[in-house]
Design an enzyme around this catalytic site. Structure first.
Site, PDB file in Angstrom:
ATOM      1  N   ASP A 167      26.060 109.593  79.397  1.00  0.00           N
ATOM      2  CA  ASP A 167      26.738 110.126  80.581  1.00  0.00           C
ATOM      3  C   ASP A 167      25.756 110.167  81.749  1.00  0.00           C
ATOM      4  O   ASP A 167      25.271 111.220  82.150  1.00  0.00           O
ATOM      5  CB  ASP A 167      27.277 111.528  80.272  1.00  0.00           C
ATOM      6  N   LYS A 189      27.917 106.659  74.242  1.00  0.00           N
ATOM      7  CA  LYS A 189      28.217 106.363  75.644  1.00  0.00           C
ATOM      8  C   LYS A 189      27.464 107.392  76.482  1.00  0.00           C
ATOM      9  O   LYS A 189      27.843 108.562  76.530  1.00  0.00           O
ATOM     10  CB  LYS A 189      29.726 106.443  75.889  1.00  0.00           C
ATOM     11  N   LYS A 193      36.502 107.962  74.046  1.00  0.00           N
ATOM     12  CA  LYS A 193      36.171 109.211  74.750  1.00  0.00           C
ATOM     13  C   LYS A 193      36.370 110.400  73.816  1.00  0.00           C
ATOM     14  O   LYS A 193      37.424 110.520  73.197  1.00  0.00           O
ATOM     15  CB  LYS A 193      37.081 109.382  75.968  1.00  0.00           C
ATOM     16  N   CYS A 195      31.900 154.578  80.663  1.00  0.00           N
ATOM     17  CA  CYS A 195      31.350 155.936  80.697  1.00  0.00           C
ATOM     18  C   CYS A 195      31.244 156.500  82.111  1.00  0.00           C
ATOM     19  O   CYS A 195      30.824 157.642  82.291  1.00  0.00           O
ATOM     20  CB  CYS A 195      29.987 155.990  80.006  1.00  0.00           C
ATOM     21  N   TYR A 227      21.051  98.811  77.767  1.00  0.00           N
ATOM     22  CA  TYR A 227      21.893  98.463  76.621  1.00  0.00           C
ATOM     23  C   TYR A 227      22.601  97.124  76.714  1.00  0.00           C
ATOM     24  O   TYR A 227      23.283  96.741  75.777  1.00  0.00           O
ATOM     25  CB  TYR A 227      22.928  99.564  76.357  1.00  0.00           C
ATOM     26  N   CYS A 258      24.464 149.060  82.648  1.00  0.00           N
ATOM     27  CA  CYS A 258      24.858 150.459  82.529  1.00  0.00           C
ATOM     28  C   CYS A 258      23.615 151.161  81.979  1.00  0.00           C
ATOM     29  O   CYS A 258      23.168 150.848  80.873  1.00  0.00           O
ATOM     30  CB  CYS A 258      26.027 150.611  81.552  1.00  0.00           C
ATOM     31  N   CYS A 298      26.252 155.633  76.489  1.00  0.00           N
ATOM     32  CA  CYS A 298      27.534 155.012  76.850  1.00  0.00           C
ATOM     33  C   CYS A 298      28.242 154.581  75.556  1.00  0.00           C
ATOM     34  O   CYS A 298      27.649 153.883  74.728  1.00  0.00           O
ATOM     35  CB  CYS A 298      27.274 153.783  77.733  1.00  0.00           C
ATOM     36  N   GLU A 307      27.549 102.392  69.781  1.00  0.00           N
ATOM     37  CA  GLU A 307      26.479 103.073  70.533  1.00  0.00           C
ATOM     38  C   GLU A 307      27.032 104.332  71.170  1.00  0.00           C
ATOM     39  O   GLU A 307      28.213 104.381  71.490  1.00  0.00           O
ATOM     40  CB  GLU A 307      26.004 102.184  71.704  1.00  0.00           C
ATOM     41  N   CYS A 332      30.308 152.057  85.387  1.00  0.00           N
ATOM     42  CA  CYS A 332      30.613 151.506  84.067  1.00  0.00           C
ATOM     43  C   CYS A 332      32.027 151.926  83.679  1.00  0.00           C
ATOM     44  O   CYS A 332      32.351 153.115  83.697  1.00  0.00           O
ATOM     45  CB  CYS A 332      29.596 152.038  83.047  1.00  0.00           C
TER      46      CYS A 332
HETATM   47  S1  IVH Z   1      28.352  98.636  77.782  1.00  0.00           S
HETATM   48  C1  IVH Z   1      30.869  95.467  80.221  1.00  0.00           C
HETATM   49  N1  IVH Z   1      27.155 100.596  76.571  1.00  0.00           N
HETATM   50  O1  IVH Z   1      29.922 103.626  80.470  1.00  0.00           O
HETATM   51  C2  IVH Z   1      30.589  96.885  80.079  1.00  0.00           C
HETATM   52  N2  IVH Z   1      28.158 101.038  78.688  1.00  0.00           N
HETATM   53  O2  IVH Z   1      32.885 102.259  81.890  1.00  0.00           O
HETATM   54  C3  IVH Z   1      29.239  97.073  79.571  1.00  0.00           C
HETATM   55  N3  IVH Z   1      27.856 103.323  79.484  1.00  0.00           N
HETATM   56  O3  IVH Z   1      29.627 103.046  83.575  1.00  0.00           O
HETATM   57  C4  IVH Z   1      28.970  98.486  79.365  1.00  0.00           C
HETATM   58  N4  IVH Z   1      26.699 104.040  77.758  1.00  0.00           N
HETATM   59  O4  IVH Z   1      27.534 102.144  82.489  1.00  0.00           O
HETATM   60  C5  IVH Z   1      27.850 100.227  77.665  1.00  0.00           C
HETATM   61  N5  IVH Z   1      26.028 102.226  75.401  1.00  0.00           N
HETATM   62  C6  IVH Z   1      26.707 101.856  76.484  1.00  0.00           C
HETATM   63  C7  IVH Z   1      26.997 102.734  77.540  1.00  0.00           C
HETATM   64  C8  IVH Z   1      27.732 102.288  78.633  1.00  0.00           C
HETATM   65  C9  IVH Z   1      27.222 104.367  78.933  1.00  0.00           C
HETATM   66  C10 IVH Z   1      28.586 103.402  80.767  1.00  0.00           C
HETATM   67  C11 IVH Z   1      28.597 102.178  81.621  1.00  0.00           C
HETATM   68  C12 IVH Z   1      29.883 102.354  82.421  1.00  0.00           C
HETATM   69  C13 IVH Z   1      30.723 103.223  81.539  1.00  0.00           C
HETATM   70  C14 IVH Z   1      31.906 102.459  80.977  1.00  0.00           C
END
Ligand code: IVH
Length: 762
Positions: A118, A116, A318, A415, A230, A430, A435, A114, A412
């Site tokens: 932010d 991650k 990451k 010029c 999730y 400018c 120029c 999945e 500028c």
């Molecule tokens: S699963 C037991 N799935 O990423 C851990 N976390 O440190 C269950 N996060 O702050 C987390 N997208 O909230 C999971 N698809 C995703 C996620 C996700 C973002 C966040 C989570 C946590 C950090 C991981």
């Protein structure tokens, strides 16, 4: 060796504790999240590989906290764990190997992948289908009770299952997810801030967090937050065997689940997916900072258990850092073809996402001031996807006191003309059209691919031609002759012949392409096609725009005394009067389009002038006079204003550009040199491609813009991406991924020749 490692671990603990203090106590971090993660990861790796080096006070044993005194606390049903990090494929392989050692031999692991997200973690509890409470992660044990705020978020169901046909709700369900801003909602929020004259938000994640932690839930409701769910933290009455089943179950309950989660049979399948995800990261509707990889079989997940505060059954991959901190050494300025001044940061070189960055955009001087960036500051620099690296802001905590304010230069540097900042603009300009830097940038744009497309005229050649006094504007290019070119350094006969041949070819580019090459603000290929569809020759366009300019001037001259008398004391005026005055000052953008189709113009004008009439009465004679002038302006400008797709601002840009004598001379010079200033004859049937949408990919025999113009001239449409609505993908040499997408979607793929045959009816 081990002594060195022990020293390294101790040094890391010290650094990490210091950064935790800066982040949490001072609220003033001096490294990026990614730099912090790297230190943390290194320490954890050392401690895991050498358990004797782990200490009871190590920060790796600490769980972060987002608790705030503004909210009641909620005890989580189970610890809200976090995830260990991986930074490359090798880290993932090592993770799998560690896990396999803990599971029965011959275990095969499959995974869910999945993005991650932010954002910030949210934990929501449903009892018998009703949302009863929602909490932040807090310290992992206790969270802030933000139930009222979470209930305002539209993507969070207040009752599950949302579709009653999906069966009975579970007795209790505690889910975990992420709250964030979709990129377009965050942009809209910032636009609204600008419209209200307020500061813009820099960081979507922090803004989402601030929005969720409002004391008054009506404030949260005003922000367009989105929640994705999730995972399941705890439940009564839900029996599922795999992570993939959880995704399906959450979807059935009506939660907003991440649609691009997927299930893969092996880890190497997942590793293969990593580059694809990095590439598509920027096109997703939300910010992601990596991927989450989860062991699919929940019995394995239970068996693997937890290490510190991280479950072993999942890991965060990451992406390479997009941000880094470095020192701002100097600020240089760029002048664009419109004269716009862009300050550029000269940086101590820093490695970001695989590239060394030594300069970055500072956008404009207003931004430098509002972010309080100073010379000598440590700054955070971001580089993401195709975006030019830019300075996010200063690290104020790292200041030594030697930093100096940065002011816009007064003149500028190219010029010597004093720079100006037009009223209401954030940028400095400018104003000198001659120029040398502006001329250079305009020429660079004029000859580029997609514009006049003149081969063999790179920046160095342009520079040499300017220096030798051979060109001073775009039109001069068409007067270049062999002899002086041969005298330029590095120009042999063949090179000169080629250059002159491509200049000659450029003379017969379609009229719309010539217009788009002039660099008129907002006039790219699409708009210039709209113009040449309605104006056959440059003379038509010049005539029309000069008539508009005269009518506009006559109107302004007439209303000026009326405005002046109404202005008297502007401070005492109502907003209504100020608006009227503003509109009268910009009749072409503000008035003409409004009254073009008004049946009763006189009544409309009267209504419009009402606020003015109340403060400083306008006589009937003045009213009639204004009306006459306005009607003249309307008549003069109706042809341009009536073009669908041309808004009033664009019309004004066009009128202003063509009214400028310098530009009129330029056009005359170009026409005299034989540059095409006439639209193609329109006898050709415009319907042969009607209703068909084309996507162009790869290199064609002519520029893509030329082919686009051809398709549009025959009634077809051209789109940038393949969808179900695409009729044909036209593939040239080395086509891109659009061909694959077309194949997947069953869209026909044709060659350029086949397209031309279609047009000529063969
Ligand atoms: S699963 C037991 N799935 O990423 C851990 N976390 O440190 C269950 N996060 O702050 C987390 N997208 O909230 C999971 N698809 C995703 C996620 C996700 C973002 C966040 C989570 C946590 C950090 C991981």
């Amino acid at each position: 060796m081990s002594e060195n490692l022990a020293q390294r671990a101790e040094a890391l603990r010290e650094q990490i504790n210091y950064h935790i203090y800066r982040y949490n106590v001072l609220g003033d971090p001096i490294i990026t999240d990614h730099e912090y993660d790297k230190l943390f990861h290194e320490l954890r790796q050392i401690e895991e590989d050498n358990p004797d080096l782990a200490t009871p006070d190590s920060p790796t044993l600490r769980v972060g906290s987002d608790l705030s005194s503004d909210f009641d606390k909620i005890q989580h049903a189970a610890p809200i764990l976090s995830l260990a990090n991986a930074f490359d494929g090798d880290d993932l392989v090592a993770w799998e190997e560690r896990n396999l050692k803990r599971l029965p031999s011959n275990t095969q692991l499959d995974y869910v992948l999945e993005p991650k997200l932010d954002g910030l973690t949210i934990v929501i509890t449903y009892e018998n289908g009703i949302l009863t409470h929602a909490a932040t992660r807090g310290n992992g044990e206790l969270g802030d009770n933000v139930t009222a705020n979470v209930k305002t978020i539209n993507t969070v169901p207040l009752r599950i299952p949302v579709d009653a046909n999906k069966g009975a709700p579970p007795e209790r369900l505690v889910v975990r997810g992420e709250i964030l801003f979709h990129k377009d909602d965050f942009d809209a929020l910032n636009k609204e801030q600008v419209a209200q004259g307020l500061d813009t938000y820099v960081n979507a994640r922090n803004t989402a967090s601030g929005s969720l932690k409002q004391k008054d839930s009506r404030e949260t409701a005003k922000r367009n937050l989105t929640a994705y769910i999730y995972s399941i933290v705890d439940s009564d009455g839900v029996m599922l065997e795999t992570e993939w089943d959880i995704v399906g179950y959450l979807r059935d309950m009506g939660f907003n689940v991440i649609t691009n989660a997927d299930h893969y049979p092996t880890l190497s399948n997942i590793i293969q997916q990593l580059p694809t995800w990095e590439a598509k990261r920027d096109s997703l509707p939300f910010e992601i900072d990596g991927l989450v990889i989860k062991v699919n079989d929940l019995s394995h997940v239970r068996e693997l258990g937890v290490s510190g505060k991280d479950p072993r059954g999942a890991i965060a991959f990451k992406f390479p850092a997009e941000e880094a901190t470095t020192k701002l050494l100097d600020v240089t300025i760029n002048i664009g073809r419109t004269g716009k001044v862009t300050p550029t940061a000269q940086l101590e070189p820093v490695f970001i996402g695989g590239v060394t960055v030594s300069n970055a955009s500072l956008h404009n001087y207003d931004q430098i001031e509002s972010l309080d960036i100073r010379m000598g500051d440590m700054v955070i620099v971001k580089r993401s996807g195709d975006v030019i690296p830019y300075v996010v802001g200063p690290v104020t905590g790292a200041r030594t006191g030697d930093e100096a304010p940065i002011n816009p230069p007064e003149i500028c540097p190219f010029c010597g003309t004093p720079l100006i900042q037009p009223e209401g603009a954030v940028d400095w300009f400018c104003p000198n059209p001659k120029c040398p830097e502006r001329v250079f940038r305009s020429l660079e744009f004029f000859v580029s691919r997609g514009a006049m497309d003149i081969d063999g005229m790179g920046p160095q050649t342009i520079q040499a031609l300017i220096e030798q006094g051979l060109i001073t504007d775009e039109a001069d290019i068409f007067y270049l002759t062999e002899e002086p070119l041969l005298e330029l350094e590095g120009f042999a006969q063949k090179k000169v012949d080629n250059l002159l041949a491509s200049i000659n070819m450029a003379k017969s580019r379609p009229f719309a392409q010539v217009l788009a090459s002039l660099g008129i603000d907002g006039i790219g290929t699409t708009v210039s096609n709209l113009i040449t569809d309605n104006f056959d020759t440059i003379d038509d366009l010049l005539q029309s725009t000069s008539a508009i300019k005269s009518a506009e001037q006559a109107f302004i001259e007439y209303v000026q005394p009326i405005i002046d008398s109404a202005k008297g004391d502007m401070f005492g005026q109502t907003d209504g009067v100020k608006k009227v005055i503003y509109r009268l000052n910009h009749p072409n953008t503000e008035l003409a389009p409004r009254y073009l189709s008004a049946k009763d113009v006189q009544a409309s004008v009267k209504r419009f002038l009402k606020p003015l009439n109340e403060t400083s009465p306008v006589s009937d004679e003045q009213l009639t006079g204004m009306l006459d002038k306005l009607v003249d302006l309307m008549q003069a400008s109706s042809k341009l204003h009536n073009i669908e797709g041309l808004g009033p601002i664009l019309v004004q840009n066009i009128v202003d550009w063509f009214a400028d004598e310098h530009h009129q001379n330029l056009l005359k010079k170009m026409r005299d040199a034989g540059v095409n200033m006439q639209a193609e004859k329109k006898e050709i049937a415009r319907t042969d491609l009607a209703g068909k949408t084309f996507v162009l990919t790869g290199t064609m025999s002519v520029s893509r813009n030329e082919l686009k113009a051809l398709i549009e001239a025959h009634g077809g449409k051209v789109s940038g991406s393949v969808s179900k609505k695409t009729s044909y993908v036209v593939a040239g040499d080395s086509p891109g991924s659009k061909v694959e997408k077309a194949e997947k979607n069953g869209v026909s793929i044709i060659t350029e020749d086949e397209l031309r045959a279609m047009i000529s009816g063969e």
